[in-house]
Design an enzyme around this catalytic site. Sequence first.
Site, PDB file in Angstrom:
ATOM      1  N   SER A 176      -8.513  -6.130  31.391  1.00  0.00           N
ATOM      2  CA  SER A 176      -9.570  -5.702  32.313  1.00  0.00           C
ATOM      3  C   SER A 176      -9.149  -4.593  33.263  1.00  0.00           C
ATOM      4  CB  SER A 176     -10.102  -6.902  33.107  1.00  0.00           C
ATOM      5  OG  SER A 176      -9.045  -7.569  33.764  1.00  0.00           O
ATOM      6  N   HIS A 204     -14.654  -7.719  28.205  1.00  0.00           N
ATOM      7  CA  HIS A 204     -14.911  -6.268  28.194  1.00  0.00           C
ATOM      8  C   HIS A 204     -15.134  -5.685  26.801  1.00  0.00           C
ATOM      9  CE1 HIS A 204     -13.953  -6.005  32.479  1.00  0.00           C
ATOM     10  NE2 HIS A 204     -13.072  -6.951  32.197  1.00  0.00           N
ATOM     11  N   LYS A 236     -21.199  -8.082  31.988  1.00  0.00           N
ATOM     12  CA  LYS A 236     -20.636  -6.745  31.816  1.00  0.00           C
ATOM     13  C   LYS A 236     -21.531  -5.936  30.867  1.00  0.00           C
ATOM     14  CE  LYS A 236     -16.574  -8.349  33.867  1.00  0.00           C
ATOM     15  NZ  LYS A 236     -15.550  -9.380  33.822  1.00  0.00           N
TER      16      LYS A 236
HETATM   17  C1  LIG Z   1     -15.071 -10.417  34.652  1.00  0.00           C
HETATM   18  C2  LIG Z   1     -14.115 -11.243  33.871  1.00  0.00           C
HETATM   19  C3  LIG Z   1     -14.202 -12.641  33.870  1.00  0.00           C
HETATM   20  C4  LIG Z   1     -15.143 -13.386  34.772  1.00  0.00           C
HETATM   21  O1  LIG Z   1     -16.424 -13.362  34.284  1.00  0.00           O
HETATM   22  P1  LIG Z   1     -17.626 -13.642  35.307  1.00  0.00           P
HETATM   23  O2  LIG Z   1     -18.773 -13.941  34.440  1.00  0.00           O
HETATM   24  O3  LIG Z   1     -17.777 -12.408  36.107  1.00  0.00           O
HETATM   25  O4  LIG Z   1     -17.198 -14.818  36.135  1.00  0.00           O
HETATM   26  C5  LIG Z   1     -13.382 -13.340  33.030  1.00  0.00           C
HETATM   27  N1  LIG Z   1     -12.469 -12.710  32.264  1.00  0.00           N
HETATM   28  C6  LIG Z   1     -12.321 -11.364  32.270  1.00  0.00           C
HETATM   29  C7  LIG Z   1     -11.295 -10.735  31.414  1.00  0.00           C
HETATM   30  C8  LIG Z   1     -13.130 -10.600  33.092  1.00  0.00           C
HETATM   31  O5  LIG Z   1     -12.968  -9.290  33.139  1.00  0.00           O
END
Ligand SMILES: *Cc1c(COP(=O)(O)O)cnc(C)c1O
Length: 390
Positions: A176, A204, A236
């Site tokens: 990330s 992602h 995302k």
């Molecule tokens: C954003 C993210 C999460 C968390 O997801 P949310 O739905 O925002 O709680 C988990 N793992 C990764 C790799 C992320 O980038």
Amino acid sequence: MAFDLTARLAERRAADLYRQRPLLESPQGPHVVVDGQPLLAFCNNDYLGLANHPEVIAAWCAGAEQWGVGGGASHLVIGHSTPHHALEQALAELTGRPRALLFSTGYMANLAAITALVGQGDSVLEDRLNHASLLDGGRLSGARFSRYRHNDPASLASRLDKAVGDALVVTDGVFSMDGDIADLPALAAVAKARGAWLMVDDAHGLGTLGAQGGGVVEQFGLGVDQVPVLIGTLGKACGTAGAFVAGSEELIETLVQFARPYIYTTSQPPALACATLKSLELLRRDTWRREHLAALIAQFRAGAQAIGLALMDSQTPIQPILIGDSARALELSRRLRERGVLVTAIRPPTVPAGSARLRVTLSAAHSQAQVQLLLNVLAECYPTLETADA
Ligand SMILES: *Cc1c(COP(=O)(O)O)cnc(C)c1O
């Protein structure tokens, strides 16, 4: 002295690590208003520009008309509604898994999957650069916790040889904060050869990778045999909110029985599931968004290299500019903002000490002209950054 919060906050400030929340006064998109200032933003995770898409908004509104706004109960009581169920089926199909289980956030899905699968007497092995929610899940599980070198199958293998009990290997699909893609075929082979399970968090990659947007498992063609536990998040590239775990019938039933972060929480609003169903439809059908994004990524990398920026080895929409020192990263971010461009600085502990960066993210909602504007502003601000150090 107990609870000396003043000292803790002062220390954080002195280390250039103090966090502040910019106030977003507009919908998400390339053009935002933040703290009263109109800005061109390159730092959200709305990679396909679906967070404010008219068809997704219409699906949300129609969903609220039909289903109301609240989930009303947990899934096991009476909160599991028809839109939730349909979304689970669509997510299983998109990722090529027998089943999927819907969660309200990715953080919860990660805690749930890890703590339901391993506990005391077992082992959890994690990439050093995994997302915080994966690390937290590993600690919470009570399993023996070990971190292997970043994206390094040999390092994983040597740690797996010392593992006890059931061993769960956990990795981001796309990292990330760096944007690089995990070497899943190699990690899966190492895990499988030792009877361990591989869990991939594709927050992602879902929507951005794979011909249909099925993510990193579609890109590499990996089935449940190689990646038994797949996590995807919906906040995302899908542009909505929530998350899921996908895998075998038995895995999903195990989570329904034993995963506390699944059982003891209210289901997400059914209208949200209606919106996500629409965004999944757009995400699969409109391959142009991924193609346009790929062109922007190539444009940005070529332009950034010409300026001499320190880019990371990333082919994804996450294109961080490595700065190192937190104060310098903040300074570069401040200068960009003065010129109308928003890229937030990412500092420790979100990234390792000494690796503060500007995390540029690109979206299919951006135009080539906007990416060029970002490059122009970087060319103006970056070269003189050195001399501005206090
Ligand atoms: C954003 C993210 C999460 C968390 O997801 P949310 O739905 O925002 O709680 C988990 N793992 C990764 C790799 C992320 O980038």
